[in-house]
Scaffold this motif. Structure first.
Motif, mmCIF file in Angstrom:
data_model
loop_
_atom_site.group_PDB
_atom_site.id
_atom_site.type_symbol
_atom_site.label_atom_id
_atom_site.label_comp_id
_atom_site.label_asym_id
_atom_site.label_seq_id
_atom_site.Cartn_x
_atom_site.Cartn_y
_atom_site.Cartn_z
ATOM 1 N N LEU A 228 -14.150 -3.193 -12.132
ATOM 2 C CA LEU A 228 -13.592 -1.461 -12.419
ATOM 3 C C LEU A 228 -13.655 -0.820 -11.951
ATOM 4 N N LEU A 229 -13.984 -0.596 -11.071
ATOM 5 C CA LEU A 229 -14.250 0.492 -9.986
ATOM 6 C C LEU A 229 -12.439 1.171 -9.367
ATOM 7 N N LEU A 230 -12.678 -0.483 -9.018
ATOM 8 C CA LEU A 230 -11.193 -0.601 -7.738
ATOM 9 C C LEU A 230 -9.760 -0.344 -9.260
ATOM 10 N N ARG A 231 -10.318 -0.135 -10.227
ATOM 11 C CA ARG A 231 -8.407 1.265 -10.476
ATOM 12 C C ARG A 231 -8.934 1.653 -11.181
ATOM 13 N N VAL A 232 -10.311 2.637 -10.912
ATOM 14 C CA VAL A 232 -10.150 3.693 -11.206
ATOM 15 C C VAL A 232 -9.374 4.554 -10.673
ATOM 16 N N GLN A 233 -9.183 5.789 -11.480
ATOM 17 C CA GLN A 233 -7.904 6.999 -10.121
ATOM 18 C C GLN A 233 -8.086 7.876 -10.668
ATOM 19 N N CYS A 234 -9.578 8.431 -11.178
ATOM 20 C CA CYS A 234 -9.894 9.799 -11.036
ATOM 21 C C CYS A 234 -11.080 10.242 -10.716
ATOM 22 N N PRO A 235 -10.979 11.795 -11.005
ATOM 23 C CA PRO A 235 -12.457 11.514 -10.743
ATOM 24 C C PRO A 235 -13.796 11.710 -11.159
ATOM 25 N N LEU A 236 -14.974 10.931 -10.067
ATOM 26 C CA LEU A 236 -16.250 10.126 -11.155
ATOM 27 C C LEU A 236 -17.681 11.100 -10.844
ATOM 28 N N LEU A 237 -18.007 11.178 -11.610
ATOM 29 C CA LEU A 237 -19.677 11.898 -11.577
ATOM 30 C C LEU A 237 -20.574 10.765 -12.462
ATOM 31 N N VAL A 238 -21.488 10.133 -10.710
ATOM 32 C CA VAL A 238 -22.685 9.238 -11.616
ATOM 33 C C VAL A 238 -23.833 10.097 -10.916
#
Length: 301
Positions: A228-238
């Motif tokens: 899924l991470l390969l397709r994420v296009q926006c800012p991400l906070l973990v």
């Protein structure tokens, strides 16, 4: 630093209802501004965000939380539950009730669902916050070594049995057992309140709760976070409670590595917190979320 109030004298969350595919779904919302959609984990409900929603709303956001079908005050029909079913629920809810680019915020299974929304429906998303994100709805067979793989196979058969499954479920849902389970996943024992225990216990008394429990525990694990991470296009906070025994921080390496190479990804451990740091250490988690939203100029008018 972005100023944040402490979650004391927490306002009550207003219960709202939405009909989806003939089933009643409970949700709540507070505040005005562009939307944040908060998604709970296994066995939880909108109430698990009671220490976060008022803070986010007071900071100028429209904070919305939803009970997944089968959990909380939502209906509990006898269905084959899966991450894909809940993803469709979230997509349809967004289309009907939100209709604006959204920051998806989730804990545990809710974190994985948030990641699915970011990866599979990027047109809906402005950003994401993953809090101790689950790696799957259940363990994949290849993740379990013998004899645990065999034990889990036997356990899932027992859970699916009407007689033995009912016996097992009625034991697991007893309040003292819920409290004991919480002591495994909450580092701060003072956060394990009667309110929290009651919030987890009450939905287990609903008609259909045992069948939901059995279906979820025997469901497919769903997509892998790394795909899924390969397709994420926006800012991400973990964010990750570093004392979590269910999804240990050692398993968060994929996010830590990504944060080292991708400026749109941030990773922060929550010290001395377990699987649900948003409830156990809400001050710290709220602070990280507000700073992330302000820095990325996300979701606020």
């Amino acid at each position: 630093m972005v100023a944040t109030a402490k979650p004391t004298d927490i306002p009550l969350l207003t219960p709202l209802d939405w009909q989806w595919q003939g089933h009643n779904i409970r949700y709540t919302e507070m505040g005005e501004g562009k939307p944040l959609l908060l998604i709970h984990g296994f066995g939880a409900s909108v109430g698990h965000w009671r220490k976060n929603i008022p803070i986010l709303a007071a900071a100028g956001y429209r904070a919305i939380a939803i009970d997944l079908l089968g959990f909380g005050a939502s209906a509990k029909p006898n269905l084959d539950y899966s991450l894909e079913l809940w993803q469709q629920q979230l997509f349809d809810f967004w289309q009907e009730k939100i209709q604006a680019p959204t920051v998806f915020i989730g804990n545990s299974i809710g974190g994985l669902l948030s990641l699915m929304m970011l990866g599979n429906h990027p047109e809906l998303a402005r950003g994401g916050v993953l809090i101790n994100c689950a790696g799957g709805l259940n363990h994949r067979p290849e993740e379990l070594n013998f004899p645990l793989r065999t034990i889990m196979g036997i356990f899932t058969k027992i859970v699916g049995s009407p007689l033995m499954g009912s016996f097992l479920f009625n034991r697991i849902r007893q309040k003292h057992r819920i409290r004991r389970t919480l002591t495994q996943v909450y580092r701060d024992r003072t956060a394990i309140t009667e309110e929290l225990v009651e919030m987890l216990y009450r939905p287990s008394c609903d008609r259909g709760a045992r069948e939901v429990f059995a279906s979820v525990l025997t469901a497919p694990p769903g997509p892998k976070p790394e795909d899924l991470l390969l397709r994420v296009q926006c800012p991400l906070l973990v964010l990750w409670g570093d004392a979590d025994p269910w999804t240990p921080i050692a398993g968060a390496k994929i996010y830590q590595d990504l944060a080292q190479t991708n400026p749109d990804v941030e990773f922060y451990p929550i010290t001395a917190a377990g699987h649900c740091p948003h409830d156990e250490n809400p001050d710290r988690v709220n602070q990280f979320m507000l700073e992330f939203l302000a820095k990325e100029n996300l979701a606020r008018e």
